[in-house]
Design an enzyme around this catalytic site. Structure first.
Site, PDB file in Angstrom:
ATOM      1  N   GLY A   1       0.866  -1.177   0.000  1.00  0.00           N
ATOM      2  CA  GLY A   1       0.000   0.000   0.000  1.00  0.00           C
ATOM      3  C   GLY A   1       0.899   1.222   0.000  1.00  0.00           C
TER       4      GLY A   1
ATOM      5  N   ARG B   1      10.316  -1.428  -4.615  1.00  0.00           N
ATOM      6  CA  ARG B   1       9.149  -1.424  -5.498  1.00  0.00           C
ATOM      7  C   ARG B   1       9.137  -0.096  -6.250  1.00  0.00           C
ATOM      8  NH1 ARG B   1       3.668  -3.382  -3.052  1.00  0.00           N
ATOM      9  NH2 ARG B   1       3.383  -3.998  -5.218  1.00  0.00           N
TER      10      ARG B   1
ATOM     11  N   ASP C   1      -1.303   4.761  -6.496  1.00  0.00           N
ATOM     12  CA  ASP C   1       0.115   4.556  -6.149  1.00  0.00           C
ATOM     13  C   ASP C   1       0.982   5.680  -6.683  1.00  0.00           C
ATOM     14  OD1 ASP C   1      -1.141   1.675  -6.134  1.00  0.00           O
ATOM     15  OD2 ASP C   1       0.619   1.706  -4.828  1.00  0.00           O
TER      16      ASP C   1
ATOM     17  N   ASN D   1      -2.618   2.606 -10.341  1.00  0.00           N
ATOM     18  CA  ASN D   1      -3.142   1.907  -9.155  1.00  0.00           C
ATOM     19  C   ASN D   1      -3.151   0.414  -9.463  1.00  0.00           C
ATOM     20  OD1 ASN D   1      -4.292   2.081  -6.445  1.00  0.00           O
ATOM     21  ND2 ASN D   1      -6.204   1.374  -7.364  1.00  0.00           N
ATOM     22  N   LYS D   2      -3.570  -0.365  -8.512  1.00  0.00           N
ATOM     23  CA  LYS D   2      -3.548  -1.828  -8.629  1.00  0.00           C
ATOM     24  C   LYS D   2      -4.115  -2.303  -9.954  1.00  0.00           C
ATOM     25  CE  LYS D   2      -2.110  -4.200  -6.455  1.00  0.00           C
ATOM     26  NZ  LYS D   2      -0.702  -4.591  -6.817  1.00  0.00           N
TER      27      LYS D   2
HETATM   28  O1  MRU Z   1       0.640  -3.969  -4.572  1.00  0.00           O
HETATM   29  P1  MRU Z   1       0.021  -3.207  -3.436  1.00  0.00           P
HETATM   30  O2  MRU Z   1      -0.825  -4.060  -2.554  1.00  0.00           O
HETATM   31  O3  MRU Z   1       1.050  -2.413  -2.678  1.00  0.00           O
HETATM   32  O4  MRU Z   1      -0.927  -2.187  -4.147  1.00  0.00           O
HETATM   33  C1  MRU Z   1      -1.699  -1.313  -3.382  1.00  0.00           C
HETATM   34  C2  MRU Z   1      -2.618  -0.487  -4.185  1.00  0.00           C
HETATM   35  O5  MRU Z   1      -2.642  -0.553  -5.388  1.00  0.00           O
HETATM   36  C3  MRU Z   1      -3.444   0.506  -3.464  1.00  0.00           C
HETATM   37  O6  MRU Z   1      -4.633   0.729  -4.137  1.00  0.00           O
HETATM   38  C4  MRU Z   1      -2.655   1.830  -3.378  1.00  0.00           C
HETATM   39  O7  MRU Z   1      -1.417   1.628  -2.780  1.00  0.00           O
HETATM   40  C5  MRU Z   1      -3.372   2.894  -2.684  1.00  0.00           C
HETATM   41  S1  MRU Z   1      -3.851   2.414  -1.075  1.00  0.00           S
HETATM   42  C6  MRU Z   1      -3.695   3.520   0.060  1.00  0.00           C
END
Ligand code: MRU
Length: 344
Positions: A45, A87, A234, A244-245
């Site tokens: 996150g 990352r 992100d 984003n994801k």
């Molecule tokens: O791969 P992750 O679990 O780190 O991805 C997280 C996301 O895509 C969230 O939607 C993003 O970090 C925003 S959450 C506050």
């Protein structure tokens, strides 16, 4: 406890790989352990990994045997390189490291005062995150009307931050305001942050919610069962494109087609004005086994080629608005995002 906490020289964090089955607290005492926790997604996150990185530098300062401020600065720069290399997509990681490094470089005091300043800055970033989330929650909740069905993706709750959450923070605020709401929770293949983490958080909060496979969203929208889509971010480029994801873009296209409002909820630390558009956002690719295996069990023929991008970019024209701690930003995003970031 919070997702991540500082305990004088030890960082405690929830190992999110174990949820929802087990609540395991991991302890890190050096920045290598923090880097591994970020890379292997014990903590994940965007805001949470930013704070983890800042605490990584705080650990360096706390345990350093450097004999001068100059030597400690060198140790910090080296540690920051290790942490940067974990990352690539969430800009909060780089933002937090740069902020702690800038604080360290500007310190003109002796070694103890430098150490203190570094640790204090990391703690401040963590505290600010909670405040920021609550402010975003208040702005975001104004978009949620009584009776709404909200669709969300991935995990944007307390676990993705230090506490409270971004998009899930807005949902939580609306619920705390007494609005009767229901959340559709995308399972979020391949890492299942929706099924494992968002469902776990919503259950604890007592917010009515239903878990769905990622490919159900179109049907629900067509049936009129989604009033708003709320996701996190992100990294947000200067023109409003949102990384984003993986799967967020699919939702935005669907929402656009069905005339459903689509909002991203993210702190201004997620906005990267140095990047003109989403094309410039580095997209992390993760291990093939995340797709080819579930809990270690293969679900595809052995050795079958896999493509596993962890994020996608939603073009700004598909985004209704971006909720930040300073207010809700609407198009034209290139002008309004800059205005909100630069407004202090
Ligand atoms: O791969 P992750 O679990 O780190 O991805 C997280 C996301 O895509 C969230 O939607 C993003 O970090 C925003 S959450 C506050």
């Amino acid at each position: 406890m919070r997702t991540i906490e500082w305990h004088s020289g030890t960082v405690k964090l929830i190992d999110q790989r174990q949820l929802p089955h087990r609540l395991v607290i991991e302890e890190c005492t050096d920045h290598y352990q923090i880097a591994q926790a970020i890379k292997e997604m014990h903590i994940r996150g965007a805001p949470a990994i930013g704070v983890a990185a800042a605490f990584g530098l705080a650990l360096v300062a706390f345990h350093s045997k450097a004999s001068s401020p100059h030597e400690l600065l060198k140790e910090l720069e080296e540690a920051a390189l290790v942490l940067r290399n974990t990352r690539p997509t969430a800009v909060n990681l780089f933002w937090a490291l740069d902020r702690v490094l800038a604080k360290a470089r500007s310190n003109e005091g002796n070694l103890p005062s430098l150490k203190e300043a570094i640790i204090a800055e990391a703690l401040l970033i963590a505290e600010e995150d909670v405040e920021t989330n609550k402010k975003m929650g208040a702005f975001g909740a104004t978009l949620i009307k009584d009776g709404y069905n909200i669709l969300t993706h991935c995990n944007t709750g307390a676990l993705a931050t230090v506490d409270y959450g971004t998009a899930l923070g807005a949902i939580r605020t609306a619920w705390e305001q007494g609005k009767r709401i229901h959340v559709w929770v995308d399972e979020t293949r391949p890492r299942l942050q929706g099924a494992r983490l968002t469902a776990w958080e919503l259950k604890q909060l007592g917010i009515p919610a239903t878990l769905i496979a990622d490919n159900v969203a179109g049907l629900l929208m067509r049936q009129g069962k989604v009033d708003i889509v709320l996701v996190g971010a992100d990294r947000i480029a200067a023109n409003g494109d949102v990384a984003n994801k993986i799967g967020t873009y699919n939702l935005a296209v669907l929402a656009h087609h069905h005339g459903i409002p689509f909002y991203s909820v993210a702190p201004t630390s997620t906005i990267d004005l140095s990047i003109p558009s989403g094309e410039h956002i580095p997209i992390e690719e993760r291990d093939a086994t995340e797709v080819s295996h579930i809990e270690g069990i293969p679900i595809a023929p052995e050795g079958f080629p896999v493509y596993n991008p962890a994020f996608d970019v939603t073009p700004h024209r598909l985004i209704t608005g971006i909720v930040t701690e300073k207010g809700i930003v609407y198009p034209p995003f290139d002008i309004n995002l800059r205005r909100i970031v630069e407004d202090s």
